[in-house]
Design a protein around this motif. Structure first.
Motif, mmCIF file in Angstrom:
data_model
loop_
_atom_site.group_PDB
_atom_site.id
_atom_site.type_symbol
_atom_site.label_atom_id
_atom_site.label_comp_id
_atom_site.label_asym_id
_atom_site.label_seq_id
_atom_site.Cartn_x
_atom_site.Cartn_y
_atom_site.Cartn_z
ATOM 1 N N LEU A 6 -11.766 -12.265 -12.251
ATOM 2 C CA LEU A 6 -10.987 -13.427 -10.488
ATOM 3 C C LEU A 6 -12.776 -12.481 -9.052
ATOM 4 N N GLY A 7 -13.408 -11.737 -10.070
ATOM 5 C CA GLY A 7 -14.324 -11.101 -9.336
ATOM 6 C C GLY A 7 -15.917 -12.236 -10.030
ATOM 7 N N TRP A 8 -15.676 -13.040 -10.343
ATOM 8 C CA TRP A 8 -16.291 -14.559 -11.165
ATOM 9 C C TRP A 8 -16.068 -15.107 -11.641
ATOM 10 N N ASN A 9 -15.227 -15.914 -11.985
ATOM 11 C CA ASN A 9 -14.601 -17.353 -12.399
ATOM 12 C C ASN A 9 -13.885 -17.942 -10.556
ATOM 13 N N SER A 10 -14.477 -18.584 -10.185
ATOM 14 C CA SER A 10 -14.237 -19.461 -8.939
ATOM 15 C C SER A 10 -13.355 -20.531 -9.002
ATOM 16 N N ARG A 11 -12.665 -21.031 -10.046
ATOM 17 C CA ARG A 11 -12.476 -22.029 -10.722
ATOM 18 C C ARG A 11 -10.487 -22.273 -11.188
ATOM 19 N N LEU A 12 -10.199 -21.195 -10.675
ATOM 20 C CA LEU A 12 -8.710 -20.946 -11.543
ATOM 21 C C LEU A 12 -8.100 -21.767 -10.107
ATOM 22 N N ASP A 13 -7.114 -22.324 -10.935
ATOM 23 C CA ASP A 13 -6.172 -22.494 -9.483
ATOM 24 C C ASP A 13 -4.637 -22.352 -9.373
ATOM 25 N N ALA A 14 -4.227 -22.799 -8.758
ATOM 26 C CA ALA A 14 -3.192 -22.118 -7.443
ATOM 27 C C ALA A 14 -1.718 -21.887 -8.512
ATOM 28 N N THR A 15 -1.515 -22.609 -9.071
ATOM 29 C CA THR A 15 -0.591 -22.283 -10.655
ATOM 30 C C THR A 15 -0.959 -20.699 -11.825
ATOM 31 N N THR A 16 -1.700 -21.158 -11.799
ATOM 32 C CA THR A 16 -2.294 -20.040 -12.941
ATOM 33 C C THR A 16 -2.228 -18.981 -11.856
ATOM 34 N N PHE A 17 -2.199 -18.012 -10.595
ATOM 35 C CA PHE A 17 -2.550 -17.424 -10.070
ATOM 36 C C PHE A 17 -0.524 -16.944 -9.310
ATOM 37 N N ALA A 18 0.076 -18.570 -9.625
ATOM 38 C CA ALA A 18 1.737 -18.056 -9.206
ATOM 39 C C ALA A 18 2.183 -17.484 -10.621
ATOM 40 N N ASN A 19 1.748 -17.915 -11.384
ATOM 41 C CA ASN A 19 2.440 -17.445 -12.863
ATOM 42 C C ASN A 19 1.694 -15.708 -13.152
ATOM 43 N N ALA A 20 0.947 -15.881 -12.422
ATOM 44 C CA ALA A 20 0.757 -14.132 -13.060
ATOM 45 C C ALA A 20 1.036 -12.802 -12.637
ATOM 46 N N SER A 21 1.400 -11.605 -13.179
ATOM 47 C CA SER A 21 2.038 -10.536 -12.593
ATOM 48 C C SER A 21 1.070 -9.603 -11.356
ATOM 49 N N ILE A 22 -0.053 -9.427 -11.946
ATOM 50 C CA ILE A 22 -1.295 -8.700 -12.176
ATOM 51 C C ILE A 22 -2.330 -9.498 -11.868
ATOM 52 N N LEU A 23 -2.971 -9.298 -10.756
ATOM 53 C CA LEU A 23 -4.303 -10.750 -10.799
ATOM 54 C C LEU A 23 -5.599 -9.270 -10.512
ATOM 55 N N HIS A 24 -6.727 -9.431 -10.852
ATOM 56 C CA HIS A 24 -7.424 -8.273 -11.628
ATOM 57 C C HIS A 24 -9.135 -9.063 -11.295
ATOM 58 N N TRP A 25 -9.312 -8.330 -10.211
ATOM 59 C CA TRP A 25 -10.749 -9.116 -9.690
ATOM 60 C C TRP A 25 -12.410 -7.945 -10.450
ATOM 61 N N THR A 26 -11.875 -8.981 -11.198
ATOM 62 C CA THR A 26 -12.932 -7.888 -12.329
ATOM 63 C C THR A 26 -14.284 -8.778 -11.956
ATOM 64 N N GLY A 27 -15.544 -8.802 -12.111
ATOM 65 C CA GLY A 27 -16.798 -9.265 -11.285
ATOM 66 C C GLY A 27 -17.590 -8.848 -10.964
ATOM 67 N N ALA A 28 -17.995 -9.484 -10.063
ATOM 68 C CA ALA A 28 -18.796 -8.610 -9.042
ATOM 69 C C ALA A 28 -18.350 -8.681 -7.326
ATOM 70 N N ASN A 29 -17.638 -10.359 -7.418
ATOM 71 C CA ASN A 29 -17.057 -10.668 -6.347
ATOM 72 C C ASN A 29 -15.571 -10.323 -5.757
ATOM 73 N N LYS A 30 -15.983 -9.127 -5.825
ATOM 74 C CA LYS A 30 -14.746 -7.967 -4.772
ATOM 75 C C LYS A 30 -13.715 -8.634 -3.734
ATOM 76 N N PRO A 31 -13.038 -8.214 -3.553
ATOM 77 C CA PRO A 31 -12.371 -9.548 -3.027
ATOM 78 C C PRO A 31 -12.256 -8.632 -1.080
ATOM 79 N N TRP A 32 -12.450 -7.374 -1.165
ATOM 80 C CA TRP A 32 -12.755 -6.977 -0.007
ATOM 81 C C TRP A 32 -14.023 -6.937 0.375
ATOM 82 N N LEU A 33 -15.426 -7.446 -0.578
ATOM 83 C CA LEU A 33 -16.486 -7.763 0.217
ATOM 84 C C LEU A 33 -16.821 -9.579 1.092
ATOM 85 N N PRO A 34 -17.240 -9.403 2.068
ATOM 86 C CA PRO A 34 -17.370 -10.645 2.957
ATOM 87 C C PRO A 34 -17.647 -11.192 1.978
#
Length: 373
Positions: free
Chosen positions: A324-352
Motif C-alpha cells: 500500500l506504500g507503493w502500489n497506487s492502483r488498488l481498488d475499493a473491493t481489494t481493501f474491503a476483502n482484506a483482513s489486514i492492510l500493510h503499507w510496505t513501501g515509501a509512501n507511509k500513510p502518516w506522511l503528507p
C-alpha cells in the motif's frame, strides 16, 4: 428500537460482566430513545442519542497499572505485539487502535521499546512514569510496554553490500526484536504486526492457524519467490545442495505473522536465522538483498528442504494486503476483502504524500478516544 453494538464488542473482563454491560446498555438505550418516537422522521434523533451513549462509554475511566495485566482477558484473549519505533509513532497509534476496535475478544497489546525510549512511549499512551501498562477506554484491551536493550538482537542484524543499499531504509533493533520476543514475552502464541498496518478483522483466526495446525509460524501466502532477493548465482556458496529449490520458494512478508513463542525458542529456527545472518555478514552482505525478513523466510524453508518437519502454515493473502506504500492502483473491493492492510513501501500513510490515507486516518484519530491524554 435502538440498535446496540454486538455483544462481542462490549465484553468486560469476564463473560458474565460483559453480558451484564451489554444488557444494561440495551435497557438504558431503549429508555433514552423512547421520546424520539419510532417513525422514520425521528431516525436522526435516535442516531444522536446512540452516538452520545457510545461516546460516553468510550471515554470511561482508564485503569493505570492494571494488576494481573499478563492474564488480562483470560484464555480467550489475543496477544498482539509491535515494536515501538520512534520513527513510526503515528503508525503504531493507528495500528494498535485498529486491532483493538476489530477485536471480538479481549486483546493484550505488547509493545517492545528500546529502554532509552520508554519515557517517550509512556507519554504516547498516557502511562504514568511509575508503571508500564494501561487499559484502553472501554476495558476490553490492555497495552503493556516492555523495555529491551539493543544488545539483545545483535546476532540477527545483517550487514548489506553497500552497492545494494541505495536509498532503502534498513531496520534497526526495533525491526529485529520480533525474532527475540520469546525472551521478552515468554511462551505464548503472539501475532506480530508492523507499525504500518491496519487491522480490519478480529485476529483470532491467525492465532488459531498456529494452534490448530500444530506449527510454529502462520504467515500470509505471497506470490513472490525468494529469487527476487537472493538471485541465482549464490555468491556466498550457501546450502548449494538445495539452493535451486530455495530461490524458488515463497518470499513471505513477516510484517504480519502469528508465532508460537515456546516452539520458536526450542526448535532451532532462531539459531538458523542467526546462522544465515552470520553467513551473510561473513561474505560482505552479498547473500541476500536489503530486506531484513529474508533470513526468516530462508529458515522456514530450509527445515522443509532438509527433510525436517515443515513448521509453518501459509494462510490467505487477505491477512497481509501489502504494497500500500507503493502500489497506487488498488481498488475499493481489494481493501474491503482484506483482513489486514500493510503499507510496505515509501509512501507511509502518516506522511503528507502517503497513499490511501483515508483508510488509515480514522484509526489514528480514534486512538485519542482509546487513550485520552
Amino acid at each position: 428500537c435502538f440498535v446496540v453494538p454486538p455483544y462481542a464488542s462490549m465484553r468486560g473482563d469476564t463473560e458474565t460482566s460483559g453480558f451484564m454491560l451489554w444488557a444494561a446498555t440495551l435497557l438504558v438505550a431503549n429508555i433514552l430513545v423512547a421520546p424520539c418516537g419510532g417513525s422514520a422522521a425521528q431516525t436522526e434523533c435516535r442516531d444522536v442519542v446512540a452516538l452520545n451513549l457510545l461516546q460516553k462509554r468510550a471515554t470511561a475511566v482508564i485503569s493505570q497499572c492494571p494488576s494481573g495485566h499478563s492474564s488480562f482477558g483470560g484464555p480467550m484473549a489475543v496477544d498482539v505485539a509491535w515494536a515501538g519505533d520512534e520513527r513510526q509513532k503515528e503508525g503504531l497509534q493507528a495500528s494498535v487502535a485498529s486491532a483493538i476496535m476489530a477485536a471480538k475478544v479481549p486483546l493484550r497489546a505488547h509493545i517492545m521499546v528500546l529502554r532509552s525510549a520508554m519515557p517517550s512511549f509512556r507519554r504516547l499512551f498516557g502511562i504514568r512514569s511509575d508503571c508500564d501498562s494501561i487499559e484502553a477506554a472501554g476495558g476490553h484491551a490492555v497495552v503493556i510496554l516492555y523495555p529491551f536493550d539493543a544488545d539483545l538482537v545483535q546476532a540477527s542484524i545483517p550487514k548489506f553490500d553497500s552497492a545494494k543499499i541505495k536509498s532503502r531504509h534498513l531496520d534497526g533493533p526495533e525491526g529485529v526484536v520480533r525474532l527475540y520476543m520469546h525472551q521478552i514475552l515468554g511462551n505464548k502464541v503472539v501475532i506480530w504486526l508492523d507499525c504500518d498496518t491496519i487491522v480490519q478483522q478480529d485476529l483470532t483466526p491467525l492465532r488459531s492457524a498456529v494452534l490448530e495446525n500444530g506449527v510454529t509460524v502462520a504467515v500470509a501466502d505471497r506470490e513472490r519467490p525468494l529469487s527476487d532477493f537472493l538471485g541465482s548465482s549464490n555468491p556466498c556458496h550457501f546450502e548449494p545442495d538445495v539452493w535451486g529449490e530455495l530461490i524458488n520458494a515463497a518470499n513471505f512478508n513477516n510484517g504480519v505473522y502469528a508465532v508460537d513463542l515456546g516452539r520458536w525458542a526450542s526448535n532451532g529456527l532462531l539459531k538458523r536465522v542467526e546462522e544465515i545472518s552470520a553467513k551473510n555478514n561473513d561474505c560482505h552482505g552479498r547473500l541476500f538483498d536489503t530486506v531484513i525478513q529474508v533470513p526468516f523466510d530462508m529458515a522456514l524453508h530450509l527445515a522443509t528442504l532438509r527433510h525436517e518437519s515443515k513448521d509453518f502454515v501459509a494462510v490467505s493473502q487477505t491477512w497481509n494486503l501489502d504494497g500500500l506504500g507503493w502500489n497506487s492502483r488498488l481498488d475499493a473491493t481489494t481493501f474491503a476483502n482484506a483482513s489486514i492492510l500493510h503499507w510496505t513501501g515509501a509512501n507511509k500513510p502518516w506522511l503528507p504524500e502517503g497513499f490511501y490515507r483515508n483508510f488509515w486516518m480514522p484509526h489514528r484519530e480514534h486512538f485519542s478516544s482509546l487513550f485520552p491524554a
